[in-house]
Design a protein around this motif. Sequence first.
Motif, PDB file in Angstrom:
ATOM      1  N   PRO A 141       0.828  -1.209   0.000  1.00  0.00           N
ATOM      2  CA  PRO A 141       0.000   0.000   0.000  1.00  0.00           C
ATOM      3  C   PRO A 141       0.866   1.265   0.000  1.00  0.00           C
ATOM      4  CG  PRO A 141      -0.801  -1.569   1.622  1.00  0.00           C
ATOM      5  CD  PRO A 141       0.533  -2.073   1.152  1.00  0.00           C
ATOM      6  N   MET A 194      -2.528   4.774   2.398  1.00  0.00           N
ATOM      7  CA  MET A 194      -3.404   3.609   2.275  1.00  0.00           C
ATOM      8  C   MET A 194      -2.930   2.496   3.199  1.00  0.00           C
ATOM      9  SD  MET A 194      -4.059   3.371  -1.838  1.00  0.00           S
ATOM     10  CE  MET A 194      -5.755   2.812  -1.774  1.00  0.00           C
ATOM     11  N   GLY A 211      -3.486  -1.998   3.405  1.00  0.00           N
ATOM     12  CA  GLY A 211      -3.940  -3.109   2.574  1.00  0.00           C
ATOM     13  C   GLY A 211      -4.274  -4.345   3.381  1.00  0.00           C
ATOM     14  N   LEU A 269      -7.324  -2.302  -0.802  1.00  0.00           N
ATOM     15  CA  LEU A 269      -6.568  -1.134  -0.366  1.00  0.00           C
ATOM     16  C   LEU A 269      -7.570  -0.102   0.123  1.00  0.00           C
ATOM     17  CD1 LEU A 269      -4.245  -1.085  -3.455  1.00  0.00           C
ATOM     18  CD2 LEU A 269      -3.485  -1.521  -1.121  1.00  0.00           C
TER      19      LEU A 269
END
Length: 159
Positions: free
Chosen positions: A33, A37, A39, A56
């Motif tokens: 990520p 973000m 993941g 994500l």
Amino acid sequence: MERIDRASRVIAAAPTTVYDALLDPEALEAWLPPDGMRGRVERWDPRPGGGFRMVLTYLDATDAPGKTSDATDAVEVGFAELTPPERVVQRAVFEADDPAHAGVMTMTWQLTAVGGGTQVTVTATDVPAGIDQTDHQTAMASSLANLAAYVEAAERADG
């Protein structure tokens, strides 16, 4: 014309260490990520013809709405080629209603031994038109920086 996005970085770790991080679901959650973000791997089958599903999630979706939902990008990734410790080829399909994000994007991770580490080059071909090129290349560079931090820390812990 086919669009190609690319990012590259030398990582102070052996090619086998980097390759292993490309094929470990917990490692992928940690480094893949990009900034902003996180993941989560939901399915994992690490063999040619296998693949994984990753979700994500944007930490702040205000300025970057997701492709799958307001806050997420879900992607189905198939392993097209696994050549340890030199190359991983993935086929990625985003789950999105917008046709600008449709299609199969190929991600090729090339690992080349260089003095003191591994040159990692990720090349994305057939990038969907809805993915901004500058944003995508920035995200790939961010993922490579995360990968470097992840595997270099593992090398120090093992060494």
